[in-house]
Write an enzyme that holds these catalytic residues in place. Sequence first.
Site, PDB file in Angstrom:
ATOM      1  N   GLY A   1       0.854  -1.184   0.000  1.00 54.45           N
ATOM      2  CA  GLY A   1       0.000   0.000   0.000  1.00 54.45           C
ATOM      3  C   GLY A   1       0.887   1.230   0.000  1.00 54.45           C
ATOM      4  N   LYS A   2       0.593   2.192  -0.866  1.00 51.65           N
ATOM      5  CA  LYS A   2       1.469   3.357  -0.973  1.00 51.65           C
ATOM      6  C   LYS A   2       1.624   4.091   0.351  1.00 51.65           C
ATOM      7  CE  LYS A   2       1.349   4.440  -5.871  1.00 51.65           C
ATOM      8  NZ  LYS A   2       2.805   4.264  -5.971  1.00 51.65           N
TER       9      LYS A   2
ATOM     10  N   ALA B   1       1.261   2.869   3.538  1.00 53.87           N
ATOM     11  CA  ALA B   1       2.067   2.078   4.470  1.00 53.87           C
ATOM     12  C   ALA B   1       3.517   2.002   4.011  1.00 53.87           C
ATOM     13  CB  ALA B   1       1.475   0.674   4.604  1.00 53.87           C
TER      14      ALA B   1
ATOM     15  N   GLU C   1      -4.373   6.769  -3.305  1.00 50.50           N
ATOM     16  CA  GLU C   1      -5.082   5.488  -3.179  1.00 50.50           C
ATOM     17  C   GLU C   1      -6.174   5.575  -2.119  1.00 50.50           C
ATOM     18  OE1 GLU C   1      -1.882   2.147  -4.718  1.00 50.50           O
ATOM     19  OE2 GLU C   1      -2.070   2.472  -2.569  1.00 50.50           O
TER      20      GLU C   1
ATOM     21  N   GLU D   1      17.099   7.900 -14.725  1.00 46.74           N
ATOM     22  CA  GLU D   1      17.678   9.203 -15.049  1.00 46.74           C
ATOM     23  C   GLU D   1      17.887  10.069 -13.813  1.00 46.74           C
ATOM     24  OE1 GLU D   1      15.640  11.341 -18.141  1.00 46.74           O
ATOM     25  OE2 GLU D   1      15.036   9.468 -19.103  1.00 46.74           O
TER      26      GLU D   1
ATOM     27  N   ASP E   1       7.748   4.879  -3.620  1.00 50.01           N
ATOM     28  CA  ASP E   1       7.309   5.045  -2.229  1.00 50.01           C
ATOM     29  C   ASP E   1       8.502   5.269  -1.301  1.00 50.01           C
ATOM     30  OD1 ASP E   1       4.668   4.712  -2.973  1.00 50.01           O
ATOM     31  OD2 ASP E   1       4.716   2.546  -2.657  1.00 50.01           O
TER      32      ASP E   1
ATOM     33  N   SER F   1      16.584   0.560  -2.876  1.00 47.75           N
ATOM     34  CA  SER F   1      15.370  -0.242  -2.700  1.00 47.75           C
ATOM     35  C   SER F   1      15.132  -1.217  -3.848  1.00 47.75           C
ATOM     36  CB  SER F   1      14.150   0.670  -2.527  1.00 47.75           C
ATOM     37  OG  SER F   1      13.752   1.246  -3.758  1.00 47.75           O
TER      38      SER F   1
ATOM     39  N   GLY G   1      10.376  -6.962  -3.045  1.00 48.16           N
ATOM     40  CA  GLY G   1       9.355  -6.495  -2.116  1.00 48.16           C
ATOM     41  C   GLY G   1       9.393  -4.994  -1.934  1.00 48.16           C
TER      42      GLY G   1
END
Length: 289
Positions: A39-40, A42, A139, A207, A231, A261, A266
């Site tokens: 979820g964006k 969280a 969202e 970029e 995120d 990341s 995940g």
Amino acid sequence: MGKVTVIGSINMDLVVSTTHMPGQGETVLGKEFITYPGGKGANQAVAAARTGAEVTMIGAVGRDAFGEKMMENLHKEGIDTKHVALVPEQSTGTATIILSDGDNRIIVAPGANHELSKEMVAQKKEEIETSDVVLMQLEIPIEVVEEVTVIAAEAGVPVILNPAPYRNLSENIRNRVSVLTPNESEYNQMHSSLTGEEEIVITRGEEGVEHKGEMIGGYSVDVVDTTGAGDTFNGVLAARIAEGEKVKEAIVVANAASALSVTMKGAQSGMPFREEVEAFLEDNKDPGS
């Protein structure tokens, strides 16, 4: 340590990887299936917490197994969840993610996320007013976003809005938001409605990031999974601004965190901790090298 209040979605990510992205009407075999907290909202809360911010989450989950798991995970990350509503009549939101060759396709079923209302966030007014930065995405219902921008603007609290997934934003929302953080596609969709006065940070993948006409270069890394990269960027950006950094300084750190990341699978599990980002920056003083 800055205080970041994240208002947004809480989902369970259902991830399947495959060697071939299916076309319309096509069935393919997957390699593996894994569930990850997502979820964006969280995701961005976790990224902010791992970089050292004091984070409060405002959102909603269902009273189901996924909801329990999501609440446990937020607690584990040190995020304050007292303002996360438990909705009995709705399932926890889910995102079905297909991974193939370092790319992804995502379908989101909002569930309890769309039960978040302007009345609910109005009851959290004090939490919003005492934040150093408020961070949101799209969202959740747009009326919630608008209500939060009103509360924050009246209290002089900066708001970072990640306009994803893209929806048209009213002039009132745009005028109250301190920083907009679209990716390239989202920026192209909103470009015609902008006044030129908004502060915009455009994430452009490998970029790098564009801010006020200047490109801040990306980093060359081995990409494993791009899910959650944006995120990570937004959560770290909010945390660093909450600490008192200028936007450009915060972008440099957030850019590095985002690069790290994508080297792990995940959305949340790949998010780096503060010390990892600082070590990466020390080893990569010239972005793009």
